[in-house]
Design a protein around this motif. Structure first.
Motif, PDB file in Angstrom:
ATOM      1  N   MET B   1       0.842  -1.179   0.000  1.00  0.00           N
ATOM      2  CA  MET B   1       0.000   0.000   0.000  1.00  0.00           C
ATOM      3  C   MET B   1       0.890   1.246   0.000  1.00  0.00           C
ATOM      4  SD  MET B   1      -2.879   0.980   2.806  1.00  0.00           S
ATOM      5  CE  MET B   1      -3.506   2.639   2.893  1.00  0.00           C
ATOM      6  N   ALA B   2       0.454   2.247  -0.792  1.00  0.00           N
ATOM      7  CA  ALA B   2       1.262   3.463  -0.895  1.00  0.00           C
ATOM      8  C   ALA B   2       1.278   4.201   0.428  1.00  0.00           C
ATOM      9  CB  ALA B   2       0.688   4.354  -1.980  1.00  0.00           C
ATOM     10  N   ALA B   3       2.467   4.732   0.742  1.00  0.00           N
ATOM     11  CA  ALA B   3       2.573   5.560   1.935  1.00  0.00           C
ATOM     12  C   ALA B   3       1.786   6.845   1.710  1.00  0.00           C
ATOM     13  CB  ALA B   3       4.031   5.878   2.205  1.00  0.00           C
ATOM     14  N   ASP B   4       1.312   7.412   2.775  1.00  0.00           N
ATOM     15  CA  ASP B   4       0.452   8.584   2.635  1.00  0.00           C
ATOM     16  C   ASP B   4       1.012   9.745   3.438  1.00  0.00           C
ATOM     17  OD1 ASP B   4      -1.622  10.028   1.727  1.00  0.00           O
ATOM     18  OD2 ASP B   4      -3.146   9.139   3.018  1.00  0.00           O
ATOM     19  N   HIS B   5       0.890  10.897   2.853  1.00  0.00           N
ATOM     20  CA  HIS B   5       1.236  12.126   3.571  1.00  0.00           C
ATOM     21  C   HIS B   5       0.460  13.248   2.890  1.00  0.00           C
ATOM     22  CE1 HIS B   5       3.636  14.951   5.933  1.00  0.00           C
ATOM     23  NE2 HIS B   5       3.512  15.746   4.880  1.00  0.00           N
ATOM     24  N   ALA B   6      -0.060  14.143   3.645  1.00  0.00           N
ATOM     25  CA  ALA B   6      -0.825  15.249   3.062  1.00  0.00           C
ATOM     26  C   ALA B   6      -0.198  16.576   3.470  1.00  0.00           C
ATOM     27  CB  ALA B   6      -2.272  15.181   3.531  1.00  0.00           C
ATOM     28  N   TRP B   7      -0.250  17.526   2.565  1.00  0.00           N
ATOM     29  CA  TRP B   7       0.217  18.891   2.844  1.00  0.00           C
ATOM     30  C   TRP B   7      -0.998  19.806   2.950  1.00  0.00           C
ATOM     31  CZ3 TRP B   7       2.833  15.363   0.085  1.00  0.00           C
ATOM     32  CH2 TRP B   7       4.207  15.213   0.348  1.00  0.00           C
ATOM     33  N   SER B   8      -0.889  20.785   3.793  1.00  0.00           N
ATOM     34  CA  SER B   8      -2.014  21.695   3.973  1.00  0.00           C
ATOM     35  C   SER B   8      -1.579  23.130   3.777  1.00  0.00           C
ATOM     36  CB  SER B   8      -2.592  21.574   5.398  1.00  0.00           C
ATOM     37  OG  SER B   8      -3.123  20.289   5.589  1.00  0.00           O
ATOM     38  N   VAL B   9      -2.476  23.902   3.233  1.00  0.00           N
ATOM     39  CA  VAL B   9      -2.286  25.353   3.179  1.00  0.00           C
ATOM     40  C   VAL B   9      -3.576  26.001   3.684  1.00  0.00           C
ATOM     41  CG1 VAL B   9      -0.687  25.300   1.220  1.00  0.00           C
ATOM     42  CG2 VAL B   9      -3.139  25.530   0.814  1.00  0.00           C
ATOM     43  N   ARG B  10      -3.467  27.255   4.047  1.00  0.00           N
ATOM     44  CA  ARG B  10      -4.641  27.998   4.493  1.00  0.00           C
ATOM     45  C   ARG B  10      -4.612  29.322   3.737  1.00  0.00           C
ATOM     46  NH1 ARG B  10      -5.494  31.420   9.004  1.00  0.00           N
ATOM     47  NH2 ARG B  10      -3.305  31.191   9.566  1.00  0.00           N
ATOM     48  N   ALA B  11      -5.724  29.702   3.163  1.00  0.00           N
ATOM     49  CA  ALA B  11      -5.767  30.940   2.376  1.00  0.00           C
ATOM     50  C   ALA B  11      -6.785  31.903   2.959  1.00  0.00           C
ATOM     51  CB  ALA B  11      -6.113  30.623   0.926  1.00  0.00           C
ATOM     52  N   ARG B  12      -6.394  33.171   3.021  1.00  0.00           N
ATOM     53  CA  ARG B  12      -7.312  34.208   3.520  1.00  0.00           C
ATOM     54  C   ARG B  12      -7.374  35.348   2.519  1.00  0.00           C
ATOM     55  NH1 ARG B  12      -5.311  36.977   8.029  1.00  0.00           N
ATOM     56  NH2 ARG B  12      -7.309  38.029   8.125  1.00  0.00           N
ATOM     57  N   GLY B  13      -8.584  35.757   2.187  1.00  0.00           N
ATOM     58  CA  GLY B  13      -8.739  36.928   1.330  1.00  0.00           C
ATOM     59  C   GLY B  13      -8.434  38.178   2.133  1.00  0.00           C
ATOM     60  N   ILE B  14      -7.531  39.001   1.619  1.00  0.00           N
ATOM     61  CA  ILE B  14      -7.148  40.225   2.326  1.00  0.00           C
ATOM     62  C   ILE B  14      -7.915  41.417   1.770  1.00  0.00           C
ATOM     63  CG2 ILE B  14      -5.192  41.746   2.857  1.00  0.00           C
ATOM     64  CD1 ILE B  14      -5.156  38.931   4.175  1.00  0.00           C
ATOM     65  N   GLY B  15      -8.127  41.423   0.474  1.00  0.00           N
ATOM     66  CA  GLY B  15      -8.841  42.499  -0.207  1.00  0.00           C
ATOM     67  C   GLY B  15      -8.845  42.187  -1.683  1.00  0.00           C
ATOM     68  N   PRO B  16      -9.378  43.095  -2.503  1.00  0.00           N
ATOM     69  CA  PRO B  16      -9.379  42.835  -3.943  1.00  0.00           C
ATOM     70  C   PRO B  16      -7.963  42.625  -4.457  1.00  0.00           C
ATOM     71  CG  PRO B  16     -10.739  44.738  -3.415  1.00  0.00           C
ATOM     72  CD  PRO B  16     -10.003  44.380  -2.154  1.00  0.00           C
ATOM     73  N   GLY B  17      -7.732  41.523  -5.129  1.00  0.00           N
ATOM     74  CA  GLY B  17      -6.417  41.276  -5.720  1.00  0.00           C
ATOM     75  C   GLY B  17      -5.355  40.808  -4.750  1.00  0.00           C
ATOM     76  N   GLU B  18      -5.742  40.361  -3.561  1.00  0.00           N
ATOM     77  CA  GLU B  18      -4.731  39.780  -2.672  1.00  0.00           C
ATOM     78  C   GLU B  18      -5.322  38.681  -1.795  1.00  0.00           C
ATOM     79  OE1 GLU B  18      -2.505  42.320  -0.059  1.00  0.00           O
ATOM     80  OE2 GLU B  18      -1.350  40.636   0.746  1.00  0.00           O
TER      81      GLU B  18
END
Lengths: 273, 150
Positions: B1-18
């Motif tokens: 069975m393939a080993a598993d690992h997950a990466w996480s990111v978190r995104a926040r809207g700061i304003g228009p275009g960012e």
């Protein structure tokens, strides 16, 4: 909340979206918010205007006539570019040839742009008709139908027709004066290789079209805001250069008679083109 | 069975275009989804994606070279990506196609002292072990060439 006025525009080139983003930012800064909806062709845009999905349409001259046709004339032209007024198209032949008058195109091959291009097809064919020359009867017509539906905004068909003339596969073609100036100025065309055999009477090009039923006060506010754009203001200038104008002018409707005659004589709308 | 690992990111809207993206102890600033302007305050999401692929391949190539005891003196990768139909992304009514990446092309220029057979194997291994190349090349036409400069 100040409800945005919804503007329709036909685009074929992604960069045009940047122009509209700049216009939107300008209107927001002036307290007259707008938003835009892009269409792939004028038929869809005119339909959206007539169905009131949009408030104002940035219409080609042919789309203006189509809107008039579909509303029984109940449309207003709110504004246009200075460069939309009094345009002409040149009928171009190869220099040094035997063709010096329109009459000498009888029996020859005439190349045009897209079938729905006012400047490179419809109006030149009307000018030829007035000179006694009807397509297919008096001369062979070769069309370059590039991006039909965009009413010749995309100059590809017009340029291909000129290329056809240059290669000797046609005896004449039509080019909008602004394109002729641009192409001879930037080296796309060597003017020494060509001659202008005729020039059409003046005609008007695009306008911002609204239905008569569009609120008068909102229309006036929007038009007044648009006309506050100034070419000597650096923030406006880049957009105005991209859109090809130095000033926004009131819309006028007196410059569409030649195209109106053309579409009637060529039965353009009846043919379902 | 393939080993598993997950990466996480978190995104926040700061304003228009960012949008700020947080990944472990790092922050990325992302602008529009796909900007058509000449200049912006932040790279677009498309540019981040292309940049990530470029970084993945450059880093992967250098790592594969190190495994073969080869010294890479210089690397530079230029990538260009285009959507299937950018007008769909812009929301143009009546356009067809999709807003996804259709083509990615580019060349990785490297200065390295190795014969052609070794470099071919090295590049093949780089592509085979690249998470982003292996993902994107299943969804779009990705054509990245290796060119040795001296």
């Amino acid at each position: 909340m100040n409800k945005p006025i919804l503007i329709g525009a036909v685009i074929y080139e992604p960069k045009v979206a940047v122009i509209w983003e700049t216009i939107k930012e300008f209107f927001a800064s002036e307290g007259c918010p707008i938003d835009y909806v892009f269409y792939s062709n004028y038929e869809l845009q005119v339909r959206a205007l007539v169905d009131r999905h949009i408030d104002i349409a940035w219409n080609s001259p042919l789309a203006w006539l189509d809107a008039l046709r579909q509303t029984g004339g109940r449309c207003r032209a709110l504004a246009m570019r200075d460069t939309d007024r009094d345009r002409v198209s040149h009928l171009v032949v190869r220099a040094g040839g035997s063709i010096r008058t329109l009459a000498e195109l009888r029996g020859k091959v005439v190349a045009t742009g897209a079938l729905d291009s006012p400047q490179a097809t419809l109006i030149p064919l009307e000018v030829l008709r007035r000179a006694g020359l009807t397509a297919s009867r008096d001369f062979e017509l070769v069309r370059f139908n590039v991006l039909v539906g965009k009413h010749g905004d995309h100059v590809g068909g017009e340029r291909d027709a000129l290329g056809c003339l240059a290669e000797g596969r046609a005896d004449a073609c039509a080019v909008l004066d602004l394109n002729w100036q641009s192409w001879t100025g930037d080296g796309t065309v060597d003017p020494a290789r060509f001659a202008l055999v005729a020039t059409t009477p003046p005609f008007d090009h695009c306008n911002f079209t609204a239905l008569e039923s569009f609120d008068e006060a909102r229309a006036e506010r929007w038009t007044a805001t648009l006309r506050r754009m100034r070419y000597d203001e650096p923030k406006h200038r880049e957009m105005m250069d991209q859109e090809g104008l130095k000033a926004w002018l009131p819309g006028r409707t007196s410059g569409y008679e030649l195209l109106s005659d053309a579409v009637r004589e060529q039965r353009f709308f009846e043919s379902g083109a | 069975m393939a080993a598993d690992h997950a990466w996480s990111v978190r995104a926040r809207g700061i304003g228009p275009g960012e949008v700020r993206v947080y990944a472990r102890n790092q922050v990325l600033r992302v602008g529009k989804q796909a900007s058509l302007r000449d200049a912006d305050a932040h790279p677009s999401a498309i540019e981040h994606l292309l940049g990530a692929l470029a970084a993945d391949l450059v880093e992967g190539f250098v790592a594969e070279a190190a495994r073969r005891q080869l010294t890479v003196d210089a690397t530079e990768l230029r990538l260009t990506g285009s959507l299937d139909n950018v007008l769909v992304h812009l929301g143009v009514v009546g356009e067809t196609g999709h807003a996804g990446l259709a083509h990615v092309t580019g060349t990785l220029y490297v200065t390295v002292d190795a014969d052609e057979r070794v470099l071919d194997a090295l590049w093949a291994a780089t592509l085979a072990r690249s998470p982003l190349y292996q993902t994107l090349s299943r969804a779009a036409e990705v054509d990245v060439r290796l060119k040795v400069t001296h």
